[in-house]
Write a protein that holds these residues in place. Sequence first.
Motif, PDB file in Angstrom:
ATOM      1  N   LEU A  36     -24.955 -66.032 -25.791  1.00 39.84           N
ATOM      2  CA  LEU A  36     -23.558 -66.430 -25.815  1.00 39.84           C
ATOM      3  C   LEU A  36     -23.066 -66.672 -27.233  1.00 39.84           C
ATOM      4  O   LEU A  36     -21.935 -66.290 -27.589  1.00 39.84           O
ATOM      5  CB  LEU A  36     -23.371 -67.699 -24.967  1.00 39.84           C
TER       6      LEU A  36
ATOM      7  N   ALA B 196     -22.392 -63.336 -28.905  1.00 44.86           N
ATOM      8  CA  ALA B 196     -21.176 -62.703 -28.395  1.00 44.86           C
ATOM      9  C   ALA B 196     -19.924 -63.401 -28.915  1.00 44.86           C
ATOM     10  O   ALA B 196     -18.946 -62.742 -29.292  1.00 44.86           O
ATOM     11  CB  ALA B 196     -21.193 -62.699 -26.874  1.00 44.86           C
ATOM     12  N   GLN B 197     -19.942 -64.727 -28.985  1.00 39.79           N
ATOM     13  CA  GLN B 197     -18.779 -65.459 -29.489  1.00 39.79           C
ATOM     14  C   GLN B 197     -18.601 -65.266 -30.987  1.00 39.79           C
ATOM     15  O   GLN B 197     -17.471 -65.197 -31.487  1.00 39.79           O
ATOM     16  CB  GLN B 197     -18.931 -66.940 -29.148  1.00 39.79           C
TER      17      GLN B 197
ATOM     18  N   ARG C 264     -14.196 -59.660 -26.226  1.00 35.12           N
ATOM     19  CA  ARG C 264     -13.867 -60.718 -25.269  1.00 35.12           C
ATOM     20  C   ARG C 264     -14.532 -60.452 -23.928  1.00 35.12           C
ATOM     21  O   ARG C 264     -15.032 -61.389 -23.273  1.00 35.12           O
ATOM     22  CB  ARG C 264     -12.350 -60.790 -25.086  1.00 35.12           C
TER      23      ARG C 264
ATOM     24  N   VAL D 262     -18.167 -61.533 -24.060  1.00 35.53           N
ATOM     25  CA  VAL D 262     -18.329 -62.987 -23.889  1.00 35.53           C
ATOM     26  C   VAL D 262     -18.153 -63.360 -22.421  1.00 35.53           C
ATOM     27  O   VAL D 262     -18.918 -64.168 -21.875  1.00 35.53           O
ATOM     28  CB  VAL D 262     -17.315 -63.748 -24.766  1.00 35.53           C
TER      29      VAL D 262
ATOM     30  N   HIS E  17     -20.748 -65.368 -19.683  1.00 32.54           N
ATOM     31  CA  HIS E  17     -20.340 -66.522 -18.877  1.00 32.54           C
ATOM     32  C   HIS E  17     -20.477 -66.215 -17.381  1.00 32.54           C
ATOM     33  O   HIS E  17     -20.904 -67.081 -16.600  1.00 32.54           O
ATOM     34  CB  HIS E  17     -18.896 -66.906 -19.195  1.00 32.54           C
TER      35      HIS E  17
END
Length: 397
Positions: free
Chosen positions: A211, A214-215, A232, A235, A239
């Motif tokens: 995560l 990716a962020q 986006r 990400v 999640h």
Amino acid sequence: MKRAFRYRFYPSDAQAAELTRTFGCVRLVYNMALAARTEAWTLRQERVTYATTSAMLTAWKKTEDLAFLNEVSSVPLQQTLRHLQAAFTNFWAKRAKYPTFKNKKKSRRSAEYTTSAFRYRDGYLTLAKMTEPLDIVWSRPLPQDATPSTVTVSQDPAGRWFVSLLCDDVIEQVSASGMVGVDAGLDSLLTLSTGEKITNPRYERRDRERLVRAQRNLARKQEGSHNRTKARLAVARVHARIVDRRRDHLHKLTTRLVRENQTIVIEDLTVRGMVANHRLARAISDAAWRQFRTMLKYKAHWYGRNLVVVDRWFPSSKLCSACGALAERVPLHVRTWTCRCGHTHDRDVNAARNLLAEGLSVTACGDGIRPQRAHARTGQPSTKQEPPGVTQGTPVL
């Protein structure tokens, strides 16, 4: 009873375009109706009803600027007005806050169809304004001879499409005689009064490195660019992976508890207040205690079980389950402690046993039977004992 069955489907390009257009129209109609109702009350102290907003929708469709509302099915537009009416009803009954406007980027993308706006035959579902049925992955069968009463189509932030069919279903009643107290925690997700401890899988921690990458990649992309849209989605997929695994785990746990036990006792935890501790907020959110309680509540209703919620102020960790003596202080870092009667307790197991005893005493006698407790001295009940101004939790079922 009514039960929703959720499936993933893969729309064609034309179907995806039609549904995306429907989502946009649903959001627009909801926001316009909310603005009209707010303005009417603020300026004229006039309460607008669903019938009035429905007439407004008819007038809007006849204008040149909003003529595009005629291009999508009218049923989802009417349904969103009913949802707005339900939101205001909950607000007037003080069950919810004032309705807020739907945001294009943050609000859930969904549309609800009633029986007049879809056709379900031989396992094929076709929505209004579409010529071909949806390509649904039937991961589990619908109840025998079931006919959906409503169909809700949605798209999650990761870009996945889902359809939810609301059908009549009969839950097979399985007899059970067990009784269990459940203490929620972080080291162990759940501790049962039988002494069993269920390990906390910590799904967010497992995927935290993925995560973070990716962020970080998303933060480097330029606003409004196509690459930022792809980042986006990356990400959102991480999640979604975390949420799906956590939900699956909680479903298995709650189903097992409900099928094996007739009486289940849990504690009323103030999750909103607990996440204010920034050192534990991430771990508490990852544990999803509130989601666990929600699942346990509706499944207990399905199977006819007794779910008892003990008051949050009940000292389950400090009370000796053997002699009933109350310890003066048991800090959170103390995992085992010895009572003056000589019994050594595991903190979580002792709490689960105390919760079970308290829940059974409340069910049988209407209140706790152990001596020297705060509620015994003050005359207040042991369940849902909350100070003024605190929102009441789930009632005892």
